[in-house]
Write an enzyme that holds these catalytic residues in place. Structure first.
Site, PDB file in Angstrom:
ATOM      1  N   THR A   1       0.801  -1.220   0.000  1.00 33.14           N
ATOM      2  CA  THR A   1       0.000   0.000   0.000  1.00 33.14           C
ATOM      3  C   THR A   1       0.842   1.283   0.000  1.00 33.14           C
ATOM      4  OG1 THR A   1      -1.678  -1.177   1.196  1.00 33.14           O
ATOM      5  CG2 THR A   1      -1.648   1.180   1.543  1.00 33.14           C
TER       6      THR A   1
ATOM      7  N   ARG B   1     -13.438  -8.481  -0.459  1.00 33.19           N
ATOM      8  CA  ARG B   1     -12.878  -8.115   0.856  1.00 33.19           C
ATOM      9  C   ARG B   1     -12.450  -6.638   0.838  1.00 33.19           C
ATOM     10  NH1 ARG B   1      -7.560  -6.012   2.305  1.00 33.19           N
ATOM     11  NH2 ARG B   1      -7.164  -6.545   4.463  1.00 33.19           N
TER      12      ARG B   1
ATOM     13  N   GLY C   1     -10.278  -3.785   3.001  1.00 32.35           N
ATOM     14  CA  GLY C   1      -9.340  -3.576   4.109  1.00 32.35           C
ATOM     15  C   GLY C   1      -9.519  -2.200   4.733  1.00 32.35           C
ATOM     16  N   ASP C   2      -8.513  -1.782   5.455  1.00 34.72           N
ATOM     17  CA  ASP C   2      -8.593  -0.492   6.156  1.00 34.72           C
ATOM     18  C   ASP C   2      -8.312   0.697   5.239  1.00 34.72           C
ATOM     19  OD1 ASP C   2      -5.893  -1.554   5.991  1.00 34.72           O
ATOM     20  OD2 ASP C   2      -5.294   0.240   7.093  1.00 34.72           O
TER      21      ASP C   2
ATOM     22  N   THR D   1      -0.609   1.469   6.851  1.00 39.12           N
ATOM     23  CA  THR D   1      -0.355   0.281   6.030  1.00 39.12           C
ATOM     24  C   THR D   1      -0.140  -0.899   6.948  1.00 39.12           C
ATOM     25  OG1 THR D   1       1.162  -0.812   4.515  1.00 39.12           O
ATOM     26  CG2 THR D   1       2.094   0.953   5.856  1.00 39.12           C
ATOM     27  N   GLY D   2      -0.772  -2.007   6.615  1.00 43.79           N
ATOM     28  CA  GLY D   2      -0.606  -3.180   7.467  1.00 43.79           C
ATOM     29  C   GLY D   2      -1.764  -4.130   7.285  1.00 43.79           C
TER      30      GLY D   2
ATOM     31  N   GLY E   1      -5.029  -5.136   7.361  1.00 49.33           N
ATOM     32  CA  GLY E   1      -6.205  -4.285   7.412  1.00 49.33           C
ATOM     33  C   GLY E   1      -7.252  -4.665   8.445  1.00 49.33           C
TER      34      GLY E   1
HETATM   35  N1  ASP Z   1      -3.749  -2.280   4.655  1.00 50.95           N
HETATM   36  C1  ASP Z   1      -3.854  -2.979   3.396  1.00 50.95           C
HETATM   37  C2  ASP Z   1      -5.036  -3.895   3.449  1.00 50.95           C
HETATM   38  O1  ASP Z   1      -5.264  -4.538   4.456  1.00 50.95           O
HETATM   39  C3  ASP Z   1      -2.653  -3.766   3.045  1.00 50.95           C
HETATM   40  C4  ASP Z   1      -1.326  -3.076   3.211  1.00 50.95           C
HETATM   41  O2  ASP Z   1      -1.243  -2.019   3.792  1.00 50.95           O
HETATM   42  O3  ASP Z   1      -0.315  -3.607   2.732  1.00 50.95           O
HETATM   43  O4  ASP Z   1      -5.718  -4.022   2.451  1.00 50.95           O
END
Ligand code: ASP
Length: 320
Positions: free
Chosen positions: A185, A213, A215-216, A236-237, A239
């Site tokens: 991300t 799906r 995510g955040d 980022t992480g 989600g």
């Molecule tokens: N946060 C993103 C998600 O969960 C993924 C990412 O940040 O790498 O979709």
């Protein structure tokens, strides 16, 4: 001008005008080729310079974060726009969100498959509709009416590398956030010369995610937040954890209610609260006075910052 040492997992800097990330995960030096590493640094630096030129020209914060994220979306190395990962059906499904700190106006889109620069469509939702969050077909129908939004076919997003990653994830029957080959991300937080804030986040999500799906990253309050009274945040992480911790809003809330500094608030959420829940990732957070924090609890996070005087720093790995 203070120093811009962002080598640590809990780095804090002052006088920042623009902070960016290109995703967090199990990013280890031994797994990145020198060429790949150089391409990541170059991509981050290019984005910072584009955003900084706008800042110098007196652009508003929203324009700075949008333009910066567009550079990262166009770079195939990052998991957003061109380089988006593939879902369980082998399709790039993109999410993005953007928020303005002066009036807390926000725009977000999720599950689009034909938008070259999702962040520009998110901005159009903010500026040209009375809504905050549009999904799938509805978002794409809006895009078709907008000159500034470029429509592309799925082949635009398809790269050999993403296909190989999907095959590997399918073989191990997992959904990837933090595998070595994950390039995450992207996001940007900025302030303009009048010290108004904005935040933007764009992603392809996680490799082999179930189609549909969310995510955040496109969720205001989870992956993105901006409020001039506190800070601008892009996350980022993993989600699912970031949604349940309302990460971006929580950092702002700690500043607002507990009067924590941006770095204490961001560190507390990433290194304590999220860790306790088992969530991995990081954030970039910027306060209106230029104080910024870039904490992450993973091995690495692609990140960069540029200060008012034009000095810039980029980093990939971390140390504690
Ligand atoms: N946060 C993103 C998600 O969960 C993924 C990412 O940040 O790498 O979709």
């Amino acid at each position: 001008m203070g120093n811009l040492d962002i080598s640590r997992n809990d780095a804090a800097v002052v006088d920042a005008v623009l902070v960016i990330h290109g995703g967090a995960g199990t990013i280890l030096e031994e797994n990145l080729t020198a060429a790949r590493e150089a391409a990541c640094y170059a991509g981050l630096e290019k984005a910072l310079k584009v955003g900084y030129a706008l800042w110098q020209a007196g652009a508003d914060a929203l324009s700075i974060v949008e333009a910066t994220v567009r550079v990262l979306e166009d770079d195939p190395i990052f998991n957003a726009g061109r380089g988006a990962v593939l879902n369980d059906q082998g399709i790039a499904e993109l999410d993005a969100s953007i928020m303005r700190g002066v009036d807390r106006m926000a725009g977000a889109i999720t599950g689009v498959t034909t938008i070259k620069n999702p962040i520009t469509l998110a901005r159009a939702v903010l500026e040209k509709t009375s809504f905050v969050f549009l999904s799938g077909l509805g978002a794409e129908e809006l895009a078709a009416t907008l000159e500034e939004v470029e429509i592309v076919g799925q082949d635009y997003f398809f790269t050999d590398e993403r296909w190989k990653q999907l095959q590997a994830q399918r073989a191990s029957n997992s959904v990837s956030l933090s595998e070595d080959n994950k390039f995450g991300t992207v996001g940007a937080v900025a302030r303009c010369k009048e010290n108004h804030l904005a935040a933007a986040t764009s992603t392809g999500g996680m490799t082999n995610k179930r189609h549909g799906r969310i995510g955040d990253s496109p969720m205001i309050g989870a992956g993105t937040w901006a409020d001039d009274a506190t800070c601008a945040v892009s996350a980022t992480g993993h989600g699912e954890f970031f949604i349940r911790a309302a990460v971006a809003h929580e950092i702002s809330a700690r500043m607002r209610h507990a009067k924590e500094s941006v770095s204490v608030a961001a560190d507390g959420v990433i290194h304590e609260e999220l860790m306790t829940m088992g969530g991995s990732g990081g954030v970039i957070a910027l306060a209106a006075n230029g104080d910024a924090a870039l904490p992450f609890n993973t091995a690495g996070m692609y990140r960069g910052v540029i200060a008012a005087d034009g000095t810039l720093a980029t980093a990939i790995y971390g140390k504690r």
